[in-house]
Design an enzyme around this catalytic site. Structure first.
Site, PDB file in Angstrom:
ATOM      1  N   HIS A  77      -6.314  -2.316  -1.052  1.00 64.40           N
ATOM      2  CA  HIS A  77      -5.057  -2.534  -1.773  1.00 64.40           C
ATOM      3  C   HIS A  77      -4.104  -1.391  -1.439  1.00 64.40           C
ATOM      4  CE1 HIS A  77      -2.249  -2.881  -5.165  1.00 64.40           C
ATOM      5  NE2 HIS A  77      -2.650  -4.130  -5.262  1.00 64.40           N
ATOM      6  N   GLU A 128       0.535  -8.647   1.339  1.00 62.16           N
ATOM      7  CA  GLU A 128       1.215  -8.008   0.216  1.00 62.16           C
ATOM      8  C   GLU A 128       1.967  -6.765   0.694  1.00 62.16           C
ATOM      9  OE1 GLU A 128      -0.543  -7.961  -3.982  1.00 62.16           O
ATOM     10  OE2 GLU A 128      -0.695  -5.858  -3.414  1.00 62.16           O
TER      11      GLU A 128
END
Length: 208
Positions: free
Chosen positions: A88, A136
């Site tokens: 992430h 993302e």
């Protein structure tokens, strides 16, 4: 198969401590066209897994043993995890270590969702054969602009790249706020979405 909706609790108050279980129960009651997967904090994984499928927010490349402060994939599996988030934008992992961590996850049958912030990063992550790649862009994480409105064409390109690996599916995240954002992502080739602040900081009506 229903589209996937990964709800990342991060460390928001609504998803912390006893509130994490209450929030999971609330999500479970929603009549959703999506398969909801909770991504709670590590300390709440076991309890939340009694109510929803869960992924962990992170894992380390270690086995059970003398690894103080690390998170072993085997421990996550024993806690009821079905899969894990890796790389992430808020918890980046060097590529070689990421590759090794995925191998450890595979040994214990954990599914793997790897984050990528660009098309070139997606190409790189495809070499690792994860189950999911979440596109993302870091600059949109937690913001008010959705990735689907910022540059929808790039989602189509991301979907085309991911389709080269038949077993890998595309997830879209960053700035996803509305039903329209989700529908657009699916139309452009995604198999689901990853969302955090829009749900964790939203009202009950917005969660619905």
């Amino acid at each position: 198969m229903k589209p996937l909706a990964f709800i990342n609790f991060k460390t928001y108050p609504q998803g912390s401590g006893n509130k994490s279980v209450a929030f999971a129960k609330k999500l479970k009651k929603i009549k959703s066209p999506y398969k909801i997967i909770a991504v709670p904090q590590l300390v709440n994984l076991s309890e939340v897994s009694k109510h929803l499928p869960v992924y962990a927010q992170h894992a380390d490349c270690v086995q059970l043993g003398r690894n103080t402060g690390y998170v072993a994939p085997k421990s996550l599996k024993l806690a009821g995890c079905q899969g894990v988030f890796l790389n992430h934008s808020e918890h980046k992992i060097p590529f070689r270590k990421l590759s090794a961590t995925i191998k450890e996850c595979r040994k214990v049958n954990l599914k793997v969702l790897v984050f990528a912030g660009s098309l070139s990063a997606i190409n790189k992550m495809l070499k690792l054969n994860p189950d999911y790649i979440a596109y993302e862009p870091a600059k949109l994480v937690g913001g008010k602009i959705s990735v689907t409105s910022a540059n929808p064409k790039v989602i189509s390109k991301a979907a085309a790249l991911v389709k080269k690996k038949k077993k890998v599916k595309l997830i879209v995240g960053a700035g996803v706020h509305s039903k329209s954002d989700v529908e657009t992502a699916l139309l452009l080739g995604a198999s689901g979405i990853a969302v955090a602040s829009a749900i964790m900081k939203g009202t009950d009506k917005q969660i619905q």
